[in-house]
Enzyme design. Structure first.
Site, PDB file in Angstrom:
ATOM      1  N   HIS A 132       0.847  -1.196   0.000  1.00  0.00           N
ATOM      2  CA  HIS A 132       0.000   0.000   0.000  1.00  0.00           C
ATOM      3  C   HIS A 132       0.874   1.235   0.000  1.00  0.00           C
ATOM      4  O   HIS A 132       1.880   1.303   0.709  1.00  0.00           O
ATOM      5  CB  HIS A 132      -0.908   0.029   1.237  1.00  0.00           C
ATOM      6  CG  HIS A 132      -1.750   1.270   1.315  1.00  0.00           C
ATOM      7  ND1 HIS A 132      -2.943   1.381   0.650  1.00  0.00           N
ATOM      8  CD2 HIS A 132      -1.549   2.459   1.947  1.00  0.00           C
ATOM      9  CE1 HIS A 132      -3.457   2.578   0.879  1.00  0.00           C
ATOM     10  NE2 HIS A 132      -2.628   3.258   1.661  1.00  0.00           N
ATOM     11  N   ASP A 143     -15.795   1.122   6.196  1.00  0.00           N
ATOM     12  CA  ASP A 143     -14.788   2.072   5.728  1.00  0.00           C
ATOM     13  C   ASP A 143     -15.347   2.984   4.652  1.00  0.00           C
ATOM     14  O   ASP A 143     -14.970   4.160   4.572  1.00  0.00           O
ATOM     15  CB  ASP A 143     -13.558   1.324   5.206  1.00  0.00           C
ATOM     16  CG  ASP A 143     -12.469   2.280   4.738  1.00  0.00           C
ATOM     17  OD1 ASP A 143     -11.965   3.056   5.569  1.00  0.00           O
ATOM     18  OD2 ASP A 143     -12.133   2.263   3.541  1.00  0.00           O
ATOM     19  N   ARG A 190     -15.051  11.478   6.368  1.00  0.00           N
ATOM     20  CA  ARG A 190     -13.825  12.104   6.882  1.00  0.00           C
ATOM     21  C   ARG A 190     -13.473  13.353   6.083  1.00  0.00           C
ATOM     22  O   ARG A 190     -12.995  14.347   6.638  1.00  0.00           O
ATOM     23  CB  ARG A 190     -12.665  11.102   6.847  1.00  0.00           C
ATOM     24  CG  ARG A 190     -12.672  10.123   8.020  1.00  0.00           C
ATOM     25  CD  ARG A 190     -11.741   8.966   7.778  1.00  0.00           C
ATOM     26  NE  ARG A 190     -10.397   9.420   7.471  1.00  0.00           N
ATOM     27  CZ  ARG A 190      -9.502   8.683   6.811  1.00  0.00           C
ATOM     28  NH1 ARG A 190      -9.828   7.474   6.372  1.00  0.00           N
ATOM     29  NH2 ARG A 190      -8.292   9.155   6.587  1.00  0.00           N
ATOM     30  N   SER A 218      -8.441   2.634   8.398  1.00  0.00           N
ATOM     31  CA  SER A 218      -8.930   2.583   7.022  1.00  0.00           C
ATOM     32  C   SER A 218      -8.030   1.712   6.152  1.00  0.00           C
ATOM     33  O   SER A 218      -8.517   0.862   5.390  1.00  0.00           O
ATOM     34  CB  SER A 218      -9.016   4.002   6.451  1.00  0.00           C
ATOM     35  OG  SER A 218      -9.428   3.977   5.103  1.00  0.00           O
ATOM     36  N   LYS A 273      -8.901  -3.015   5.342  1.00  0.00           N
ATOM     37  CA  LYS A 273      -9.015  -3.656   4.017  1.00  0.00           C
ATOM     38  C   LYS A 273      -7.973  -4.754   3.862  1.00  0.00           C
ATOM     39  O   LYS A 273      -8.242  -5.802   3.255  1.00  0.00           O
ATOM     40  CB  LYS A 273      -8.870  -2.597   2.924  1.00  0.00           C
ATOM     41  CG  LYS A 273     -10.034  -1.611   2.888  1.00  0.00           C
ATOM     42  CD  LYS A 273      -9.956  -0.666   1.717  1.00  0.00           C
ATOM     43  CE  LYS A 273      -8.948   0.447   1.904  1.00  0.00           C
ATOM     44  NZ  LYS A 273      -9.405   1.457   2.886  1.00  0.00           N
TER      45      LYS A 273
END
Length: 474
Positions: free
Chosen positions: A87, A179, A186, A201, A205
């Site tokens: 990520h 999420d 947000r 968040s 996932k």
């Protein structure tokens, strides 16, 4: 199931700086998922968390509750220890995933990469892949594991992973639905920068993917979410600690995002540059980051004795053609016609450009004076391209994959006055203001720049340990 707790009392408790119990956090997330929590209540809780923060245990409980709010993915037992993902917190010219996923698969990993779209000045992996004709980021949700419980059904992704070893897809509506609600609120509640909310968040996932190992590219600098290395380190440490508690071998690399990564910015142009990397060529900084991130993952999975050995193995997959062949197979598995996938991976640069399409206007900007390139700032380049259609201001906006820019120079290069330094691809009017902003991105000096700081500034590992193998090496 825990008895529901009235939301006003939970909001009041967090507002006053008290610690929320695990059951209270689960109750809040259940209200978000089931729609019983009002938007005003959710926004108030988000602001309370933003102002008061969360302890590590609270962040872990929030992440677990969010991960359990929808379906989770199930994989064959033989894949245990080999399921990996990466990520990035977002940057300019960041096409790492396009090369990293197939290279990892070529080395024996299974890579169920769930990616996102670009928003603001940062690019998105899904937008880049959709520049390729026929590529489908959404896969069929049909059950392929006979008898699997409804919450643990595996989508078409499993077929692709079995055949190819990797896929890059978007988040389905059934994966971590909590999420989706929190992420959307947000932005409008000014709580985007909350450390526990960012951590939950991202990792919820990844937990729903049931990964074995995860590496995080946490960027810092002018064009990154976090401007300083210190602030990026705080996020990286939170992600690594919570990820480790979730049972995922987690590590993070802090990387600089002052200049674009590579030489290409813009969806179609970045696909072309990723193909160069998959051929064992391309910009050195892109290859360096791909192999650095992949090397850590191969180490974590026991497919390499150490991070450096993992880097060398990943580099071989780029150089020997196996990563490129895997990328071609992934394209075919995700909807790209075989002829298109073959021509894109084996064609000449001109053939590749023709396949992806070219912008109507291509113009070069001249250096305003003579000098040595000290830096090319990423943020002005991204902002101008965003205005020309390469990005989106809000979710759902269309993007033009042909809009982009190519850097014709690199740091440390000497330029003559009037020498082209940037090639802009667009389909509108650049305008005087856009030209001024782009010219401001080029920083020249009378002398060559001093030694440049390394792209990877720091590696964050679990506290008190090294990322050991997830399984015995074979």
């Amino acid at each position: 199931m825990d008895a529901p707790t009235p939301l006003p009392s939970l909001i009041r408790k967090k507002r006053d700086g008290e610690r929320l119990e695990d059951a209270e956090i689960r109750s809040f997330v259940r209200g978000v998922t089931e729609g019983t929590a009002q938007q005003g209540q959710i926004g108030a809780m988000l602001m309370a968390i933003r102002l008061q923060g969360m302890e590590e245990g609270e962040t872990l409980a929030l992440t677990q509750a969010m991960a359990s709010s929808g379906r989770t993915l199930a994989w064959p037992p033989a894949w245990h220890g080999l399921l990996v993902d990466k990520h990035s917190t977002g940057g300019v010219g960041d096409k790492v995933s396009l090369a990293l996923a197939p290279a990892l698969a070529a080395c024996g990993c299974k890579v169920p990469m769930i990616s996102g779209r670009g928003l603001g000045h940062t690019g998105g992996t899904l937008d880049k892949l959709e520049a390729i004709p026929g590529f489908r980021v959404s896969q069929s949700p049909e059950e392929v594991t006979a008898g699997a419980p409804p919450r643990h059904r595996c989508p078409q992704m499993q077929h692709i992973l079995a055949r190819v070893g990797c896929c890059i897809v978007g988040q389905s509506a059934e994966l971590v639905p909590a999420d989706r609600v929190l992420y959307g609120l947000r932005d409008v509640t000014a709580t985007v920068d909350s450390l526990p909310l960012i951590t939950a968040s991202i990792l919820s996932k990844k937990a729903a993917e049931r990964l074995s190992a995860l590496v995080l590219d946490v960027k810092f600098g002018e064009a990154a979410l976090y401007p300083t290395q210190e602030s990026a380190r705080e996020l990286a440490q939170s992600l690594v600690q919570v990820g480790t508690h979730l049972g995922i071998r987690t590590a993070a690399l802090l990387t600089r995002m002052e200049q674009p990564l590579g030489r290409a910015v813009g969806n179609a142009l970045e696909v072309l540059e990723a193909l160069e990397c998959l051929e064992g060529a391309g910009p050195p900084d892109l290859r360096h980051l791909v192999t650095a991130l992949g090397g850590v993952l191969l180490w974590q999975c026991g497919l390499a004795a150490g991070a450096e050995q993992g880097r060398e193995r990943l580099a071989r997959a780029l150089d020997d053609g196996s990563a490129l062949a895997t990328f071609e197979a992934m394209l075919g598995a995700q909807g790209v016609p075989p002829d298109t996938a073959r021509d894109l991976c084996a064609g000449t640069p001109a053939q590749r450009r023709q396949l992806l399409g070219e912008a109507k206007v291509c113009e070069e900007l001249p250096a305003p004076q003579e000098g040595w390139v000290q830096q090319v700032r990423a943020l002005p380049v991204a902002r101008v391209l965003h205005g020309l259609g390469a990005g989106r201001a809000r979710a759902g906006d269309p993007v033009n994959p042909r809009v982009g820019a190519e850097l014709l120079v690199g740091t440390g290069q000497h330029l003559r006055a009037g020498q082209p330094w940037l090639r802009v691809h667009h389909e509108g009017t650049l305008g005087a203001e856009g030209r001024r902003e782009l010219q401001d991105a080029l920083r020249l000096g009378p002398e060559p720049p001093q030694d440049q700081p390394p792209l990877v500034a720091e590696t964050i590992l679990p506290s008190g340990s090294l990322p050991g193998p997830c399984r015995d090496s074979q």
